[in-house]
Design a protein around this motif. Structure first.
Motif, PDB file in Angstrom:
ATOM      1  N   PRO A 179       0.829  -1.205   0.000  1.00  0.00           N
ATOM      2  CA  PRO A 179       0.000   0.000   0.000  1.00  0.00           C
ATOM      3  C   PRO A 179       0.865   1.258   0.000  1.00  0.00           C
ATOM      4  N   LEU A 180       0.482   2.226  -0.825  1.00  0.00           N
ATOM      5  CA  LEU A 180       1.172   3.516  -0.899  1.00  0.00           C
ATOM      6  C   LEU A 180       0.153   4.631  -0.750  1.00  0.00           C
ATOM      7  N   ALA A 181       0.587   5.718  -0.161  1.00  0.00           N
ATOM      8  CA  ALA A 181      -0.256   6.900   0.006  1.00  0.00           C
ATOM      9  C   ALA A 181       0.068   7.921  -1.087  1.00  0.00           C
ATOM     10  N   ILE A 182      -0.814   8.858  -1.268  1.00  0.00           N
ATOM     11  CA  ILE A 182      -0.571   9.948  -2.204  1.00  0.00           C
ATOM     12  C   ILE A 182       0.751  10.625  -1.809  1.00  0.00           C
ATOM     13  N   GLY A 183       1.623  10.828  -2.795  1.00  0.00           N
ATOM     14  CA  GLY A 183       2.919  11.467  -2.558  1.00  0.00           C
ATOM     15  C   GLY A 183       4.059  10.509  -2.304  1.00  0.00           C
ATOM     16  N   ASP A 184       3.773   9.229  -2.029  1.00  0.00           N
ATOM     17  CA  ASP A 184       4.833   8.242  -1.821  1.00  0.00           C
ATOM     18  C   ASP A 184       5.535   7.946  -3.144  1.00  0.00           C
ATOM     19  N   ALA A 185       6.828   7.644  -3.066  1.00  0.00           N
ATOM     20  CA  ALA A 185       7.589   7.232  -4.250  1.00  0.00           C
ATOM     21  C   ALA A 185       7.298   5.768  -4.553  1.00  0.00           C
ATOM     22  N   ALA A 186       6.925   5.501  -5.801  1.00  0.00           N
ATOM     23  CA  ALA A 186       6.648   4.140  -6.248  1.00  0.00           C
ATOM     24  C   ALA A 186       7.810   3.571  -7.056  1.00  0.00           C
ATOM     25  N   LEU A 187       8.535   4.434  -7.754  1.00  0.00           N
ATOM     26  CA  LEU A 187       9.656   4.039  -8.590  1.00  0.00           C
ATOM     27  C   LEU A 187      10.753   5.074  -8.445  1.00  0.00           C
ATOM     28  N   VAL A 188      11.974   4.615  -8.200  1.00  0.00           N
ATOM     29  CA  VAL A 188      13.121   5.511  -8.081  1.00  0.00           C
ATOM     30  C   VAL A 188      14.238   4.941  -8.941  1.00  0.00           C
ATOM     31  N   ALA A 189      14.882   5.811  -9.713  1.00  0.00           N
ATOM     32  CA  ALA A 189      15.961   5.387 -10.599  1.00  0.00           C
ATOM     33  C   ALA A 189      17.047   6.452 -10.641  1.00  0.00           C
ATOM     34  N   ALA A 190      18.291   6.016 -10.832  1.00  0.00           N
ATOM     35  CA  ALA A 190      19.412   6.934 -11.000  1.00  0.00           C
ATOM     36  C   ALA A 190      20.427   6.298 -11.933  1.00  0.00           C
ATOM     37  N   VAL A 191      21.062   7.142 -12.743  1.00  0.00           N
ATOM     38  CA  VAL A 191      22.053   6.698 -13.716  1.00  0.00           C
ATOM     39  C   VAL A 191      23.190   7.711 -13.726  1.00  0.00           C
ATOM     40  N   SER A 192      24.436   7.218 -13.832  1.00  0.00           N
ATOM     41  CA  SER A 192      25.570   8.128 -13.992  1.00  0.00           C
ATOM     42  C   SER A 192      26.285   7.838 -15.304  1.00  0.00           C
ATOM     43  N   THR A 193      26.745   8.924 -15.923  1.00  0.00           N
ATOM     44  CA  THR A 193      27.506   8.869 -17.175  1.00  0.00           C
ATOM     45  C   THR A 193      28.491  10.037 -17.171  1.00  0.00           C
ATOM     46  N   ALA A 194      29.282  10.133 -18.222  1.00  0.00           N
ATOM     47  CA  ALA A 194      30.229  11.250 -18.327  1.00  0.00           C
ATOM     48  C   ALA A 194      29.517  12.555 -18.657  1.00  0.00           C
ATOM     49  N   HIS A 195      28.448  12.488 -19.446  1.00  0.00           N
ATOM     50  CA  HIS A 195      27.794  13.710 -19.942  1.00  0.00           C
ATOM     51  C   HIS A 195      26.282  13.642 -19.756  1.00  0.00           C
ATOM     52  N   ARG A 196      25.650  14.810 -19.647  1.00  0.00           N
ATOM     53  CA  ARG A 196      24.230  14.900 -19.312  1.00  0.00           C
ATOM     54  C   ARG A 196      23.308  14.269 -20.343  1.00  0.00           C
ATOM     55  N   ALA A 197      23.578  14.445 -21.631  1.00  0.00           N
ATOM     56  CA  ALA A 197      22.669  13.893 -22.642  1.00  0.00           C
ATOM     57  C   ALA A 197      22.578  12.379 -22.510  1.00  0.00           C
ATOM     58  N   ALA A 198      23.708  11.730 -22.336  1.00  0.00           N
ATOM     59  CA  ALA A 198      23.707  10.275 -22.181  1.00  0.00           C
ATOM     60  C   ALA A 198      22.994   9.867 -20.897  1.00  0.00           C
ATOM     61  N   ALA A 199      23.170  10.644 -19.823  1.00  0.00           N
ATOM     62  CA  ALA A 199      22.525  10.316 -18.549  1.00  0.00           C
ATOM     63  C   ALA A 199      21.009  10.458 -18.653  1.00  0.00           C
ATOM     64  N   PHE A 200      20.534  11.537 -19.276  1.00  0.00           N
ATOM     65  CA  PHE A 200      19.092  11.706 -19.457  1.00  0.00           C
ATOM     66  C   PHE A 200      18.518  10.580 -20.311  1.00  0.00           C
ATOM     67  N   ALA A 201      19.204  10.242 -21.401  1.00  0.00           N
ATOM     68  CA  ALA A 201      18.714   9.182 -22.289  1.00  0.00           C
ATOM     69  C   ALA A 201      18.687   7.841 -21.570  1.00  0.00           C
ATOM     70  N   ALA A 202      19.739   7.526 -20.831  1.00  0.00           N
ATOM     71  CA  ALA A 202      19.797   6.234 -20.133  1.00  0.00           C
ATOM     72  C   ALA A 202      18.742   6.148 -19.040  1.00  0.00           C
ATOM     73  N   CYS A 203      18.536   7.220 -18.302  1.00  0.00           N
ATOM     74  CA  CYS A 203      17.531   7.195 -17.234  1.00  0.00           C
ATOM     75  C   CYS A 203      16.131   7.062 -17.830  1.00  0.00           C
ATOM     76  N   ALA A 204      15.869   7.776 -18.928  1.00  0.00           N
ATOM     77  CA  ALA A 204      14.559   7.669 -19.580  1.00  0.00           C
ATOM     78  C   ALA A 204      14.340   6.246 -20.084  1.00  0.00           C
ATOM     79  N   ARG A 205      15.363   5.658 -20.683  1.00  0.00           N
ATOM     80  CA  ARG A 205      15.245   4.274 -21.163  1.00  0.00           C
ATOM     81  C   ARG A 205      14.988   3.324 -20.001  1.00  0.00           C
ATOM     82  N   LEU A 206      15.707   3.513 -18.901  1.00  0.00           N
ATOM     83  CA  LEU A 206      15.537   2.671 -17.717  1.00  0.00           C
ATOM     84  C   LEU A 206      14.093   2.721 -17.221  1.00  0.00           C
ATOM     85  N   VAL A 207      13.568   3.911 -17.039  1.00  0.00           N
ATOM     86  CA  VAL A 207      12.199   4.072 -16.535  1.00  0.00           C
ATOM     87  C   VAL A 207      11.190   3.489 -17.524  1.00  0.00           C
TER      88      VAL A 207
END
Length: 154
Positions: A100-128
């Protein structure tokens, strides 16, 4: 969260990407996921937190519950490993909550690290996107009018 603590100062200059994936009934910690992907080579850490909202398709939501198939954590880890296999990715951490989760609770959390921001945004979006598409987790939404529905099973 039981994510490994990352000490970026001790991480090797190169090597296989670090990955972490967990399905849990405990609250999720975004900062712990970001710390788990810390890497001294990284110039970018992109994270995502999917939270329970109070509406869905114009209907008021009062609560929800996630139920996972026994294979959910294995599949989550497979998705994390696939994203981590990208040569631009240094580390991946992702968790999905069940129960059970309440309104405002986190249901999915993800983080990705890379050398550059474009790759990090793309990888995190793909992951999610891959987690949402493939993870065998069902969501039971309870609406303000007392009705409910099960949704989101791949």
């Amino acid at each position: 969260m039981t994510a490994p603590t990352a000490d970026a100062s001790r991480r090797p200059a190169a090597g296989p990407p670090a990955t972490f994936g967990e399905v849990t009934d405990r609250p999720l910690d975004l900062a712990a996921h970001e710390a788990a992907v810390a890497d001294r080579r990284a110039g970018a850490v992109v994270s995502f937190q999917g939270v329970v909202r109070d509406h869905d398709h114009g209907r008021a939501v009062t609560s929800l519950e996630y139920e996972g198939h026994p294979s959910a954590e294995r599949i989550l880890r497979e998705v994390a490993a696939e994203v981590a296999a990208d040569p631009d990715v240094y580390a991946v951490a992702v968790s999905h909550r069940v129960g059970p989760l309440a309104i405002g609770d986190a249901a999915l959390v993800a983080a990705v690290s890379t050398a550059h921001r474009a790759a990090a945004f793309a990888a995190c979006a793909r992951l999610v996107d891959e987690v949402k598409a493939r993870l065998p987790i069902w969501k039971r939404q309870v609406f303000a009018d007392g009705t409910e529905e099960w949704v989101n099973c791949p």
